[in-house]
Design an enzyme around this catalytic site. Structure first.
Site, mmCIF file in Angstrom:
data_model
loop_
_atom_site.group_PDB
_atom_site.id
_atom_site.type_symbol
_atom_site.label_atom_id
_atom_site.label_comp_id
_atom_site.label_asym_id
_atom_site.label_seq_id
_atom_site.Cartn_x
_atom_site.Cartn_y
_atom_site.Cartn_z
ATOM 1 N N LYS A 138 0.868 -1.179 0.000
ATOM 2 C CA LYS A 138 0.000 0.000 0.000
ATOM 3 C C LYS A 138 0.899 1.221 0.000
ATOM 4 O O LYS A 138 1.848 1.318 0.785
ATOM 5 C CB LYS A 138 -0.874 -0.027 1.266
ATOM 6 C CG LYS A 138 -1.780 1.169 1.443
ATOM 7 C CD LYS A 138 -3.181 0.892 0.962
ATOM 8 C CE LYS A 138 -3.995 2.138 0.714
ATOM 9 N NZ LYS A 138 -3.728 2.815 -0.572
ATOM 10 N N GLN B 74 7.455 3.793 3.630
ATOM 11 C CA GLN B 74 6.045 3.395 3.734
ATOM 12 C C GLN B 74 5.866 2.106 4.543
ATOM 13 O O GLN B 74 4.857 1.929 5.223
ATOM 14 C CB GLN B 74 5.495 3.210 2.315
ATOM 15 C CG GLN B 74 3.973 3.185 2.219
ATOM 16 C CD GLN B 74 3.344 4.568 2.198
ATOM 17 O OE1 GLN B 74 3.865 5.467 1.566
ATOM 18 N NE2 GLN B 74 2.228 4.732 2.906
ATOM 19 N N LYS C 267 5.785 3.245 8.185
ATOM 20 C CA LYS C 267 4.623 4.107 8.396
ATOM 21 C C LYS C 267 3.349 3.264 8.487
ATOM 22 O O LYS C 267 2.541 3.423 9.398
ATOM 23 C CB LYS C 267 4.517 5.065 7.206
ATOM 24 C CG LYS C 267 3.355 6.032 7.294
ATOM 25 C CD LYS C 267 3.144 6.799 6.009
ATOM 26 C CE LYS C 267 4.415 7.473 5.545
ATOM 27 N NZ LYS C 267 4.181 8.525 4.567
ATOM 28 N N LYS D 270 5.183 1.767 -3.268
ATOM 29 C CA LYS D 270 5.105 3.139 -3.810
ATOM 30 C C LYS D 270 5.231 3.051 -5.317
ATOM 31 O O LYS D 270 5.801 2.085 -5.835
ATOM 32 C CB LYS D 270 6.247 4.002 -3.244
ATOM 33 C CG LYS D 270 6.009 5.482 -3.363
ATOM 34 C CD LYS D 270 5.090 6.023 -2.273
ATOM 35 C CE LYS D 270 4.667 7.439 -2.536
ATOM 36 N NZ LYS D 270 3.901 8.010 -1.427
ATOM 37 N N GLY E 196 -2.965 8.367 -3.950
ATOM 38 C CA GLY E 196 -2.338 9.567 -4.519
ATOM 39 C C GLY E 196 -1.058 9.947 -3.790
ATOM 40 O O GLY E 196 -0.707 9.375 -2.765
ATOM 41 N N ASP E 197 -0.356 10.893 -4.344
ATOM 42 C CA ASP E 197 0.823 11.520 -3.732
ATOM 43 C C ASP E 197 1.029 12.798 -4.547
ATOM 44 O O ASP E 197 0.071 13.282 -5.185
ATOM 45 C CB ASP E 197 2.048 10.582 -3.808
ATOM 46 C CG ASP E 197 3.232 11.078 -2.966
ATOM 47 O OD1 ASP E 197 3.218 10.901 -1.740
ATOM 48 O OD2 ASP E 197 4.175 11.677 -3.521
ATOM 49 N N THR F 279 -4.325 13.464 5.696
ATOM 50 C CA THR F 279 -2.888 13.589 6.006
ATOM 51 C C THR F 279 -2.634 14.883 6.774
ATOM 52 O O THR F 279 -1.932 14.892 7.797
ATOM 53 C CB THR F 279 -2.042 13.526 4.715
ATOM 54 O OG1 THR F 279 -2.435 12.377 3.974
ATOM 55 C CG2 THR F 279 -0.556 13.452 5.026
ATOM 56 N N ASN G 133 -2.264 19.198 -1.275
ATOM 57 C CA ASN G 133 -3.244 18.514 -0.430
ATOM 58 C C ASN G 133 -2.856 18.504 1.056
ATOM 59 O O ASN G 133 -3.658 18.892 1.918
ATOM 60 C CB ASN G 133 -3.425 17.078 -0.960
ATOM 61 C CG ASN G 133 -4.276 16.242 -0.049
ATOM 62 O OD1 ASN G 133 -3.772 15.505 0.787
ATOM 63 N ND2 ASN G 133 -5.578 16.381 -0.170
ATOM 64 N N SER H 198 -6.915 5.793 4.204
ATOM 65 C CA SER H 198 -6.994 4.909 3.028
ATOM 66 C C SER H 198 -7.386 3.496 3.473
ATOM 67 O O SER H 198 -8.182 2.832 2.819
ATOM 68 C CB SER H 198 -5.654 4.850 2.303
ATOM 69 O OG SER H 198 -5.507 5.939 1.424
HETATM 70 P P1 NDP Z 1 0.527 17.890 -3.914
HETATM 71 O O1 NDP Z 1 0.909 17.555 -5.299
HETATM 72 O O2 NDP Z 1 -0.907 18.095 -3.587
HETATM 73 O O3 NDP Z 1 1.306 19.202 -3.443
HETATM 74 C C1 NDP Z 1 2.696 19.260 -3.455
HETATM 75 C C2 NDP Z 1 3.139 20.630 -2.950
HETATM 76 O O4 NDP Z 1 4.532 20.605 -2.751
HETATM 77 C C3 NDP Z 1 2.871 21.723 -3.967
HETATM 78 O O5 NDP Z 1 2.647 22.930 -3.319
HETATM 79 C C4 NDP Z 1 4.189 21.753 -4.747
HETATM 80 O O6 NDP Z 1 4.474 23.002 -5.359
HETATM 81 C C5 NDP Z 1 5.195 21.494 -3.651
HETATM 82 N N1 NDP Z 1 6.361 20.813 -4.246
HETATM 83 C C6 NDP Z 1 6.390 19.657 -4.899
HETATM 84 N N2 NDP Z 1 7.616 19.361 -5.334
HETATM 85 C C7 NDP Z 1 8.385 20.378 -4.940
HETATM 86 C C8 NDP Z 1 9.762 20.665 -5.079
HETATM 87 N N3 NDP Z 1 10.599 19.851 -5.731
HETATM 88 N N4 NDP Z 1 10.216 21.806 -4.511
HETATM 89 C C9 NDP Z 1 9.384 22.624 -3.843
HETATM 90 N N5 NDP Z 1 8.061 22.415 -3.700
HETATM 91 C C10 NDP Z 1 7.574 21.310 -4.238
HETATM 92 O O7 NDP Z 1 1.174 16.739 -2.997
HETATM 93 P P2 NDP Z 1 0.786 16.298 -1.523
HETATM 94 O O8 NDP Z 1 0.340 17.464 -0.733
HETATM 95 O O9 NDP Z 1 -0.096 15.120 -1.639
HETATM 96 O O10 NDP Z 1 2.180 15.761 -0.981
HETATM 97 C C11 NDP Z 1 3.119 16.583 -0.307
HETATM 98 C C12 NDP Z 1 4.088 15.742 0.484
HETATM 99 O O11 NDP Z 1 3.363 14.954 1.439
HETATM 100 C C13 NDP Z 1 4.914 14.730 -0.319
HETATM 101 O O12 NDP Z 1 6.178 14.575 0.280
HETATM 102 C C14 NDP Z 1 4.125 13.434 -0.158
HETATM 103 O O13 NDP Z 1 4.935 12.300 -0.356
HETATM 104 C C15 NDP Z 1 3.678 13.583 1.285
HETATM 105 N N6 NDP Z 1 2.541 12.773 1.682
HETATM 106 C C16 NDP Z 1 1.336 12.885 1.029
HETATM 107 C C17 NDP Z 1 0.255 12.145 1.444
HETATM 108 C C18 NDP Z 1 -1.097 12.313 0.847
HETATM 109 O O14 NDP Z 1 -2.053 11.731 1.383
HETATM 110 N N7 NDP Z 1 -1.278 13.098 -0.188
HETATM 111 C C19 NDP Z 1 0.390 11.151 2.534
HETATM 112 C C20 NDP Z 1 1.678 11.181 3.204
HETATM 113 C C21 NDP Z 1 2.703 11.941 2.763
HETATM 114 P P3 NDP Z 1 4.425 23.169 -6.953
HETATM 115 O O15 NDP Z 1 2.976 23.252 -7.309
HETATM 116 O O16 NDP Z 1 5.169 24.411 -7.223
HETATM 117 O O17 NDP Z 1 5.091 21.944 -7.514
#
Ligand code: NDP
Length: 450
Positions: free
Chosen positions: A91, A112, A115, A127, A166-167, A211, A242, A382
């Site tokens: 997962k 993961q 976690k 992943k 998603g991620d 999250t 997100n 999830s």
């Molecule tokens: P989203 O795609 O919704 O948002 C990502 C955010 O991070 C955007 O604001 C993006 O900005 C910024 N970002 C992405 N890449 C970079 C980079 N290289 N440098 C600077 N800013 C960056 O993703 P999520 O919110 O889902 O995920 C965010 C983090 O949380 C990740 O590390 C993910 O693995 C982790 N996570 C997510 C979960 C989930 O349920 N969604 C669960 C657990 C962990 P921009 O638009 O400019 O790219």
């Protein structure tokens, strides 16, 4: 440190040279579980337990050809890393971002495992994703890409085999297209094969918020255990996706003042407190840039990223919540945050803090909520989505949210208990790694050499 741990870290470095993020994740986990491994060194060594846990059970890499709106054929690379299935079906999310490569997939899959174990649900670690960049693509392009991606991925997943979610770059729109293609190919309504689905076709209420909300529930527990709380604290949040959006919402509900959020170009600073309705409009509806906030709130400031440190980490704050991407906070950024009076850090993203920055923050007594525990709320809900799919029944938002809060409280207590058992004080990083590792190690031992 235990010799066995050192040997395995060195082997991983040799065998996976160039995979920097993966090596970093293994190094961090194995070094911090050393006190536990030391107690069982002979047994673990004779079973090659660490050598097995750092080797993915399977890596699938595949071609994703698709056609853009102008008729040009583009080829991306897809991955699914099925890292460890000892406690349940693999997962873990799917990431669509141009930086995606095997090292990033393996580091995320490795994290993961532990976690998922911490959530208390029977789910293994995996992943996946692609180097496809969804930015600037039309809905039709996204759909065609998702259909091509799933045409290959469907051979390797299933509700009792491997359940993606998603991620970064994969939200409700992408999950919808992926699920549609899966259903079409399989001719079977297997709702539990993906999570993060829309509410109309098997999704769970509160999954979108999970999250970010979970991060704040964990943070509040950690602060409470140290006679503090979020109330009236200033908070800065990197990212505006997100995780960041719903962390902001819940932090504001707890009476914190969120003053800054960012994206990969820069950050907005609003001392009156971030207007989340505007951020949601920009990011969730218009898919725009965070800078556009200034069109709605002219008093706010915008700080462009122009050095090695994202501008958001130069802002004075009590609490920082990195919710964007890995290795965002390096040692230099950590020093600035500490000089500016930081109290606590909560990792919403996966591995957003480098190893030396983490060690520095811990040495300065900063309360540190590690990602694999603090951002586990997403995968926990999830798992609740999978339960609802099996029951063919839906819980209300409040029911899911209450379960999430309880899960995050339980995760914090197991992390805290492990840290205390090994005399690690408030080193919740080690506490989380030990608590997660113990469960997976016991399952692997019980299942023999496989
Ligand atoms: P989203 O795609 O919704 O948002 C990502 C955010 O991070 C955007 O604001 C993006 O900005 C910024 N970002 C992405 N890449 C970079 C980079 N290289 N440098 C600077 N800013 C960056 O993703 P999520 O919110 O889902 O995920 C965010 C983090 O949380 C990740 O590390 C993910 O693995 C982790 N996570 C997510 C979960 C989930 O349920 N969604 C669960 C657990 C962990 P921009 O638009 O400019 O790219």
């Amino acid at each position: 440190m235990s010799n066995y741990v050192l040997e395995v870290i060195n082997q991983v470095k040799e065998k996976n040279s160039g995979e920097t993020q993966f090596i970093q994740a293994v190094d961090e986990v194995l070094s911090s579980i050393a006190p536990y491994v030391k107690e069982h060194e002979e047994e673990f060594k004779s079973l090659a337990l660490l050598e097995r846990i750092v080797e993915p059970e399977r890596i699938i890499s595949f071609r994703i050809p698709w056609m853009d709106d102008s008729g040009k054929v583009i080829v991306n690379r897809g991955f699914r890393v099925q890292f460890n299935g000892s406690i349940g079906p693999y997962k873990g999310g799917l990431r669509f971002h141009p930086t995606v490569n095997q090292s990033i997939m393996k580091f995320l899959g490795f994290e993961q495992i532990f976690k998922n174990a911490l959530t208390g649900f029977p789910i293994g670690g995996g992943k996946g994703g692609s180097d496809f960049d969804p930015k600037g693509k039309s809905d039709n392009e996204i759909m065609r890409f998702c259909q091509s991606f799933m045409t290959e991925l469907q051979k390797h997943i299933g509700q009792d085999i491997d359940v993606p979610a998603g991620d970064i770059g994969v939200g409700a729109r992408e999950i919808g297209y992926l699920f549609g293609q899966y259903r079409r190919i399989k001719n079977d309504y297997e709702a539990g094969v993906l999570t993060g689905k829309g509410l109309e076709y098997g999704g769970s209420l509160a999954r979108k918020e999970a999250t970010g909300y979970g991060l704040i529930y964990f943070m509040e527990e950690m602060l409470k255990a140290n006679t503090l709380s979020l109330k009236n604290k200033t908070v800065t949040i990197s990212g505006s996706g997100n995780v960041a959006i719903y962390a902001c919402e819940k932090a504001q509900n707890y009476g914190a003042k969120v003053i800054a959020m960012s994206d990969s170009n820069g950050c907005i600073l609003d001392f009156k407190g971030i207007r989340l309705d505007i951020v949601k409009q920009i990011k969730e509806v218009k898919r725009g840039r965070i800078k556009e906030y200034l069109n709605y709130v002219p008093d706010a400031k915008y700080l462009e990223n122009n050095s090695k440190i994202p501008s958001i980490y130069t802002i004075k704050t009590d609490i920082v919540l990195p919710c964007a991407t890995e290795n965002d906070i390096n040692l230099e950024a950590a020093k600035i945050l500490v000089e500016n009076g930081l109290i606590a850090l909560g990792e919403g993203a996966n591995m957003p803090t480098t190893k030396d920055a983490t060690e520095y923050l811990l040495s300065k007594g900063i309360l540190f909520a590690p990602g694999k525990a603090a951002n586990a709320g997403g995968v926990a809900v999830s798992a609740l989505e999978m339960s609802q799919n099996s029951m063919r029944y839906s819980w209300t938002f409040e029911e899911v949210d209450r379960k999430l809060e309880k899960i995050m409280q339980n995760i914090f207590s197991s992390v805290k208990n492990s840290a205390e058992e090994y005399n690690l004080g408030t080193n919740y990083v080690a506490g989380a790694n030990i608590a997660g590792f113990k469960k997976v190690a016991n399952a692997m031992i019980a299942q023999g050499i496989i």
